[in-house]
Write a protein that holds these residues in place. Structure first.
Motif, mmCIF file in Angstrom:
data_model
loop_
_atom_site.group_PDB
_atom_site.id
_atom_site.type_symbol
_atom_site.label_atom_id
_atom_site.label_comp_id
_atom_site.label_asym_id
_atom_site.label_seq_id
_atom_site.Cartn_x
_atom_site.Cartn_y
_atom_site.Cartn_z
ATOM 1 N N SER A 174 0.866 -1.149 0.019
ATOM 2 C CA SER A 174 -0.107 -0.047 -0.047
ATOM 3 C C SER A 174 0.934 1.308 -0.018
ATOM 4 O O SER A 174 0.821 2.206 -0.772
ATOM 5 N N LEU A 175 1.813 1.264 0.952
ATOM 6 C CA LEU A 175 2.690 2.327 1.087
ATOM 7 C C LEU A 175 3.641 2.682 -0.271
ATOM 8 O O LEU A 175 4.126 3.766 -0.683
ATOM 9 N N VAL A 176 4.336 1.569 -0.641
ATOM 10 C CA VAL A 176 4.937 1.451 -1.833
ATOM 11 C C VAL A 176 4.274 2.199 -3.036
ATOM 12 O O VAL A 176 4.911 3.152 -3.644
ATOM 13 N N THR A 177 3.104 1.757 -3.128
ATOM 14 C CA THR A 177 2.225 2.331 -4.360
ATOM 15 C C THR A 177 1.895 3.748 -4.101
ATOM 16 O O THR A 177 2.246 4.543 -5.103
ATOM 17 N N ALA A 178 1.522 3.963 -2.847
ATOM 18 C CA ALA A 178 1.005 5.453 -2.848
ATOM 19 C C ALA A 178 2.375 6.558 -2.608
ATOM 20 O O ALA A 178 1.912 7.679 -3.090
ATOM 21 N N TRP A 179 3.354 6.106 -2.129
ATOM 22 C CA TRP A 179 4.393 7.198 -2.090
ATOM 23 C C TRP A 179 5.509 6.897 -3.058
ATOM 24 O O TRP A 179 6.541 7.413 -3.162
ATOM 25 N N GLU A 180 5.274 5.799 -4.029
ATOM 26 C CA GLU A 180 6.142 5.673 -5.185
ATOM 27 C C GLU A 180 7.517 5.598 -4.921
ATOM 28 O O GLU A 180 8.377 6.016 -5.423
ATOM 29 N N TRP A 181 7.545 4.353 -3.897
ATOM 30 C CA TRP A 181 9.093 3.923 -3.728
ATOM 31 C C TRP A 181 9.770 3.638 -4.764
ATOM 32 O O TRP A 181 9.197 2.600 -5.283
ATOM 33 N N SER A 182 10.999 3.707 -4.935
ATOM 34 C CA SER A 182 11.824 3.102 -5.854
ATOM 35 C C SER A 182 13.336 2.822 -5.494
ATOM 36 O O SER A 182 13.767 3.382 -4.627
ATOM 37 N N ALA A 183 13.876 1.958 -6.486
ATOM 38 C CA ALA A 183 15.327 1.652 -6.110
ATOM 39 C C ALA A 183 16.323 2.630 -5.696
ATOM 40 O O ALA A 183 17.080 2.734 -4.868
ATOM 41 N N PRO A 184 16.194 3.901 -6.507
ATOM 42 C CA PRO A 184 16.982 4.992 -6.185
ATOM 43 C C PRO A 184 16.981 5.684 -4.990
ATOM 44 O O PRO A 184 17.529 6.561 -4.621
ATOM 45 N N ASP A 185 15.879 5.186 -4.066
ATOM 46 C CA ASP A 185 15.570 6.070 -2.749
ATOM 47 C C ASP A 185 16.530 5.712 -1.631
ATOM 48 O O ASP A 185 16.965 4.584 -1.720
ATOM 49 N N ARG A 186 16.855 6.619 -1.045
ATOM 50 C CA ARG A 186 17.881 6.592 0.264
ATOM 51 C C ARG A 186 17.086 7.270 1.097
ATOM 52 O O ARG A 186 16.529 8.576 1.246
ATOM 53 N N ILE A 187 17.228 6.464 2.544
ATOM 54 C CA ILE A 187 16.253 7.080 3.445
ATOM 55 C C ILE A 187 17.157 6.877 4.946
ATOM 56 O O ILE A 187 17.885 5.713 5.050
ATOM 57 N N PRO A 188 17.053 7.656 5.871
ATOM 58 C CA PRO A 188 17.829 7.492 7.360
ATOM 59 C C PRO A 188 16.824 6.536 8.023
ATOM 60 O O PRO A 188 15.598 6.691 7.861
ATOM 61 N N LEU A 189 17.461 5.736 8.796
ATOM 62 C CA LEU A 189 16.486 5.024 9.892
ATOM 63 C C LEU A 189 17.274 5.617 11.104
ATOM 64 O O LEU A 189 18.325 4.910 11.624
ATOM 65 N N PHE A 190 16.211 6.090 12.058
ATOM 66 C CA PHE A 190 16.725 6.493 13.429
ATOM 67 C C PHE A 190 15.653 6.345 14.249
ATOM 68 O O PHE A 190 15.798 6.632 15.703
ATOM 69 N N LEU A 191 14.391 5.576 13.715
ATOM 70 C CA LEU A 191 13.370 5.319 14.692
ATOM 71 C C LEU A 191 13.604 3.904 15.588
ATOM 72 O O LEU A 191 14.149 3.339 14.998
ATOM 73 N N PRO A 192 13.016 3.719 16.590
ATOM 74 C CA PRO A 192 13.280 2.600 17.190
ATOM 75 C C PRO A 192 12.650 1.444 16.388
ATOM 76 O O PRO A 192 11.553 1.557 15.579
ATOM 77 N N MET A 193 13.325 0.307 16.500
ATOM 78 C CA MET A 193 13.002 -0.916 15.802
ATOM 79 C C MET A 193 11.960 -2.021 16.175
ATOM 80 O O MET A 193 11.942 -3.291 16.027
#
Ligand code: MLC
Ligand code: AMP
Length: 495
Positions: A174-193
């Motif tokens: 659902s999110l990949v479609t709505a927010w158009e995620w794709s391979a060139p994306d780069r994201i920081p992860l600083f939230l608790p896992m």
């Protein structure tokens, strides 16, 4: 062979970088190999973990994902637990879920070892696993239960939210479609896992898409701003508190630094806020400072994400947009009617393939949380000019602080163990940085005094940092209604 879609997707990006940090990078193939090795170690002589619960206590990063995939590929249910939890909190998650093993990195293994020994739970230190013979892993059907996330609610102790592989896949797609995620994306992860924001929205969506994650042990404004200045990211996801902290830093920065940071934020293709209400003023301040319009969305551990402002189109401050792909949302009014008109409030109810299966071992709570197949969120909203706006929660006992959901009842139960506290009531009071902060009104035993610092110190053994009261109000008696029940709204005015 029937393979989990997340694993099959990773194979398609085998040579791409999944995780990158200042010192190292890991390809998808390395994650796949490592997870196969860890799965083999977890299985031992067994052919399949058959939904055994395996707690996960690993810092965010490639090893966390390898361990997560290992648990799934071996057929287990992953129970991520909070790195900074207290021992009683860990004990509760392990015993409630009936965990048979804890998978930890070396640092965390040292911390949880005494508890594992006491409970007779197997401890697997991933850092000690450096080889394993290749073997066949079990086939995992999408209907199998995959994860238990502990979430606070209107019961004193957190409940385990059980999702299947199919639920998780639906939430991701659902999110990949709505927010158009794709391979060139780069994201920081600083939230608790140990919560969905970090697990699903950031990590799973990025890895589903072949994108690159830059992991951090925790959020640190200066570190993140330096990376933003270096154009390290295309997508950014955070809770409102983080945007407030970033605004404070941007405002305090020198004009040269601010220009460089702002240029980095401007270049991102998407910046998302969620997990708590983003005040319209913060939304507008962010746009004024950076030129970026934050995309606010609404979700919950039990359902994944449900409502979102659009990627393309109006992102309205103070509103959470419309239902995400594959998600059905309705409002139910106090009278029990389905709301069909705009401007009429009702409880948000959600249906769809991403909605969780049940609370772990709580058939009654599970049954009560559904209304004719729709999940009752306990959040009130109204539809205005096509977009939903969240109005608040039905229960005063649920507090959202820094994006964490806290149960007032759980904190009250802990405070009542204090020898000097005779009665107490916990509420969330509004706060510009944290959304709400925990405030405790207490009635003390005869002749004693209690100051906030001493109470906070005492709480450290029992409660995670973010659950510890920030405000203390000592009262002679708690406000009660004619039935003798504590009236929490009356406390808001007392504080
Ligand atoms: C910490 N502090 C707080 C606090 N938490 N004060 C008031 N209220 C709180 N909630 C204080 C500490 O006591 C300490 O003070 C100082 O802040 C720094 O503590 P810290 O632990 O280092 O905090 P920090 O790292 O700055 O944490 C802020 C944060 C963190 C926003 C990064 O809270 C966070 O990661 N929140 C995200 C939680 C999340 O992912 N939720 C999603 C749930 S899923 P002192 O005096 O000791 O220095 C969900 C569904 C959905 O909600 O829709 O996504
Ligand atoms: P959790 O149980 O930790 O998953 O938190 C889910 C809760 O966070 C929801 O029930 C809401 O109360 C709150 N929440 C999430 N996103 C938003 C938002 N954009 N605005 C207001 N509240 C939100």
């Amino acid at each position: 062979m029937l393979e989990l879609p997340l694993i099959a997707r990773a194979r398609a990006h085998a040579n791409s970088v999944a995780f990158r940090s200042a010192k190292t990078s890991h390809t998808y193939q390395q994650l796949l190999d490592r997870s196969a090795m860890l799965a083999t170690a977890l299985l031992g002589d067994a052919a399949d973990l058959n939904e055994a619960r395996v707690a996960l206590l690993v810092a965010p990063g490639p090893e966390y994902v390898a361990a997560q995939w290992a648990i799934w590929r071996a057929g287990g249910i992953k129970v991520p637990i909070c790195l900074s939890a207290t021992e009683p909190e860990w004990e509760y998650s392990l015993t409630d879920s009936g965990a048979s093993a804890v998978v930890a990195d070396a640092t965390m293994a040292g911390k949880i070892e005494p508890l594992c020994k006491r409970l007779g739970v197997r401890l697997v230190n991933v850092d000690a696993i450096t080889s394993a013979p290749a073997r066949k892993l079990p086939e995992i059907s999408p209907d199998r239960r995959a994860m238990i996330l502990y979430t606070s609610g209107t019961t004193s102790k957190p409940k385990g939210v059980v999702t299947t592989h199919a639920n998780i896949q639906a939430q991701i797609e659902s999110l990949v479609t709505a927010w158009e995620w794709s391979a060139p994306d780069r994201i920081p992860l600083f939230l608790p896992m140990h919560h969905i924001h970090g697990i699903i929205n950031v990590t799973c969506c990025a890895l589903w898409s072949g994108a690159t994650i830059e992991p951090f042990v925790k959020f640190d404004t200066a570190t993140i701003l330096d990376r933003v200045r270096a154009d390290a990211y295309t997508v950014f996801m955070a809770v409102p508190t983080i945007y407030v902290k970033l605004i404070q830093s941007l405002e305090a920065a020198s004009p040269e630094d601010r220009t460089a940071f702002v240029a980095g934020f401007k270049k991102m293709r998407l910046m998302v806020s969620g997990s708590a209400a983003l005040p319209a003023s913060v939304h507008e301040q962010w746009t004024a400072l950076t030129g970026q319009k934050l995309l606010e969305r609404y979700g919950m551990t039990e359902i994944g994400m449900a409502l979102s402002n659009p990627l393309r189109g109006e992102r309205r401050p103070g509103a959470v947009g419309v239902a995400l792909p594959g998600v059905e949302v309705r409002l139910k009014s106090e009278s029990g009617a389905i709301v069909t008109r705009e401007d009429e409030p009702g409880e948000i109810q959600v249906r769809g393939p991403g909605v969780f299966r049940a609370y772990w071992n709580r058939p009654e709570a599970s049954a009560e949380s559904f209304d004719d197949g729709w999940f009752r969120t306990g959040d009130m909203a109204v539809r205005e000019r096509g977009y939903f706006r969240i109005m608040g929660r039905l229960s005063v006992d649920i507090i959202k602080s820094g994006g964490y959901k806290l149960s007032a009842l759980e904190i009250e139960a802990a405070l009542l163990e204090h020898p000097d506290i005779r009665e107490c009531a916990v509420i969330g009071v509004p706060d510009a940085t944290w959304g709400e902060v925990v405030a405790a009104a207490v009635v003390l035993a005869e002749g004693v005094t209690l100051e906030l610092p001493a109470l906070r110190e005492w709480c450290r053994e029992k409660l995670s940092n973010y659950k510890i009261p920030q405000r203390l109000l000592v009262v002679k008696e708690l406000p009660r209604n004619a039935m003798g029940k504590v009236t929490k709204p009356a406390l808001q005015t007392m504080s």
